[in-house]
Design a protein around this motif. Structure first.
Motif, PDB file in Angstrom:
ATOM      1  N   HIS A  17      22.214  10.161 -57.513  1.00 26.09           N
ATOM      2  CA  HIS A  17      21.063   9.893 -56.902  1.00 26.09           C
ATOM      3  C   HIS A  17      19.722   9.836 -57.821  1.00 26.09           C
ATOM      4  CE1 HIS A  17      23.105   9.752 -52.794  1.00 26.09           C
ATOM      5  NE2 HIS A  17      23.255  11.089 -53.467  1.00 26.09           N
ATOM      6  N   VAL A  18      19.574  10.968 -58.538  1.00 26.22           N
ATOM      7  CA  VAL A  18      18.426  10.828 -59.338  1.00 26.22           C
ATOM      8  C   VAL A  18      17.794  10.312 -60.317  1.00 26.22           C
ATOM      9  CG1 VAL A  18      18.148  13.817 -58.714  1.00 26.22           C
ATOM     10  CG2 VAL A  18      18.831  12.406 -61.281  1.00 26.22           C
ATOM     11  N   LYS A  19      19.291   9.389 -60.424  1.00 24.35           N
ATOM     12  CA  LYS A  19      18.541   8.274 -61.947  1.00 24.35           C
ATOM     13  C   LYS A  19      18.451   7.617 -61.244  1.00 24.35           C
ATOM     14  CE  LYS A  19      22.033   5.168 -64.777  1.00 24.35           C
ATOM     15  NZ  LYS A  19      23.219   4.470 -65.065  1.00 24.35           N
ATOM     16  N   ASP A  20      16.776   7.390 -62.691  1.00 27.06           N
ATOM     17  CA  ASP A  20      16.189   5.969 -62.169  1.00 27.06           C
ATOM     18  C   ASP A  20      15.043   6.404 -61.043  1.00 27.06           C
ATOM     19  OD1 ASP A  20      16.859   4.596 -64.570  1.00 27.06           O
ATOM     20  OD2 ASP A  20      18.596   3.775 -63.021  1.00 27.06           O
ATOM     21  N   ALA A  21      14.972   7.793 -60.245  1.00 28.72           N
ATOM     22  CA  ALA A  21      14.380   7.975 -58.823  1.00 28.72           C
ATOM     23  C   ALA A  21      12.768   7.961 -59.186  1.00 28.72           C
ATOM     24  CB  ALA A  21      14.692   8.941 -58.728  1.00 28.72           C
ATOM     25  N   ALA A  22      11.785   7.183 -58.317  1.00 30.59           N
ATOM     26  CA  ALA A  22      11.169   7.013 -58.276  1.00 30.59           C
ATOM     27  C   ALA A  22       9.608   8.871 -58.232  1.00 30.59           C
ATOM     28  CB  ALA A  22       9.699   6.416 -57.727  1.00 30.59           C
ATOM     29  N   ASP A  86      11.913   3.977 -54.628  1.00 32.99           N
ATOM     30  CA  ASP A  86      11.339   2.720 -54.319  1.00 32.99           C
ATOM     31  C   ASP A  86       9.625   3.548 -54.134  1.00 32.99           C
ATOM     32  OD1 ASP A  86      13.108   0.710 -54.659  1.00 32.99           O
ATOM     33  OD2 ASP A  86      13.785   1.618 -52.320  1.00 32.99           O
ATOM     34  N   ASP A  87       9.175   4.213 -52.789  1.00 37.03           N
ATOM     35  CA  ASP A  87       7.982   4.770 -52.509  1.00 37.03           C
ATOM     36  C   ASP A  87       7.632   6.203 -52.963  1.00 37.03           C
ATOM     37  OD1 ASP A  87       5.504   5.109 -51.897  1.00 37.03           O
ATOM     38  OD2 ASP A  87       5.275   4.216 -49.648  1.00 37.03           O
ATOM     39  N   ALA A  88       6.923   6.342 -54.276  1.00 37.33           N
ATOM     40  CA  ALA A  88       7.571   7.654 -54.747  1.00 37.33           C
ATOM     41  C   ALA A  88       6.756   8.485 -54.407  1.00 37.33           C
ATOM     42  CB  ALA A  88       6.632   7.727 -56.306  1.00 37.33           C
ATOM     43  N   THR A  89       5.471   8.371 -53.346  1.00 40.43           N
ATOM     44  CA  THR A  89       4.623   9.417 -52.367  1.00 40.43           C
ATOM     45  C   THR A  89       5.383   9.017 -50.903  1.00 40.43           C
ATOM     46  OG1 THR A  89       3.439   7.255 -51.731  1.00 40.43           O
ATOM     47  CG2 THR A  89       2.886   8.232 -53.665  1.00 40.43           C
ATOM     48  N   ILE A 125      -0.295  14.790 -53.180  1.00 37.12           N
ATOM     49  CA  ILE A 125       0.797  13.158 -53.658  1.00 37.12           C
ATOM     50  C   ILE A 125       0.704  13.118 -52.166  1.00 37.12           C
ATOM     51  CG2 ILE A 125       2.767  12.416 -53.729  1.00 37.12           C
ATOM     52  CD1 ILE A 125       1.665  12.573 -56.852  1.00 37.12           C
ATOM     53  N   ALA A 126       0.849  13.187 -51.532  1.00 32.96           N
ATOM     54  CA  ALA A 126       1.463  13.581 -49.688  1.00 32.96           C
ATOM     55  C   ALA A 126       0.090  13.135 -48.853  1.00 32.96           C
ATOM     56  CB  ALA A 126       1.798  14.997 -48.691  1.00 32.96           C
ATOM     57  N   ALA A 127      -0.716  13.135 -49.544  1.00 38.49           N
ATOM     58  CA  ALA A 127      -2.035  12.479 -49.190  1.00 38.49           C
ATOM     59  C   ALA A 127      -2.234  11.145 -49.084  1.00 38.49           C
ATOM     60  CB  ALA A 127      -3.119  13.287 -48.859  1.00 38.49           C
TER      61      ALA A 127
END
Length: 202
Positions: A17-22, A86-89, A125-127
């Motif tokens: 799951h975490v491999k190559d995760a943004a 994909d979307d890091a935020t 980050i959430a903002a």
């Protein structure tokens, strides 16, 4: 050995799951009702985010020797993991929005594009607006001048087009006597006015 072999598939699942995760976010979900938890999972799924509850020991093993190892510091008590490829935020943004109606939900920490952030850092980050929202704002700013241009062209078209506007200006210029013509005609008119009484006496 039997216990280790049973744990290995779960550790591998987390690693995959975490491999190559943004981004990877650790969440404290204590206090959520079943209904709230179900809705949160639905929101995550629709955004393409993997959201699951794992034992802290399993996540510790999976994070070891990876860029996500700093997250082990916050693995205490019930923990869920939210992973976006994909979307890091997106995970932080969705959790923060959901927490407005479910304040029990909290972000413990996260790793976003390789950088570790604590709870306060994740609030920042959430903002950050989503990619779609940023693109929408960009397109809006680009379309504004185009809209103004279209409005001007429409007004010209309603007046008969550019040629009609030019012809109207040209005809108005022809109808108005020039300053030179007016200057030449003025003495002649004065002379005619002086001669008129003489003709009358004769």
């Amino acid at each position: 050995m039997a216990k280790v072999s049973l744990k290995q598939p779960i550790i591998q699942e987390i690693s995959d799951h975490v491999k190559d995760a943004a981004s990877v976010v650790i969440v404290d979900y204590r206090g959520l009702t079943v209904t709230e938890d179900t809705q949160l999972r639905k929101n995550m799924r629709e955004a393409g985010i993997t959201y699951k509850v794992y034992k802290n020991t399993m996540m510790n093993f999976a994070f070891k020797d990876t860029e996500f190892e700093p997250l082990s510091e916050v693995l205490a008590g019930p923990s869920a993991i939210a992973v976006s490829k994909d979307d890091a935020t997106a995970p932080a943004r969705i959790i923060a929005n959901f927490a407005k109606t479910a304040p029990e939900l909290e972000i413990k920490a996260g790793v976003v594009e390789g950088t570790y952030y604590d709870a306060e850092g994740m609030k920042a980050i959430a903002a950050i607006p989503s990619r779609e929202e940023l693109l929408s704002r960009l397109l809006g700013s680009m379309q504004s001048p185009i809209t103004n241009l279209a409005r001007v062209l429409n007004q010209i078209a309603e007046q008969g087009g550019g040629d009609a506007v030019a012809e109207k200006a040209s005809s108005e210029a022809e109808e108005a006597p020039s300053q030179e013509t007016a200057a030449e005609e003025a003495p002649a008119q004065e002379a005619a006015a002086e001669e008129a009484p003489a003709d009358a006496e004769a």
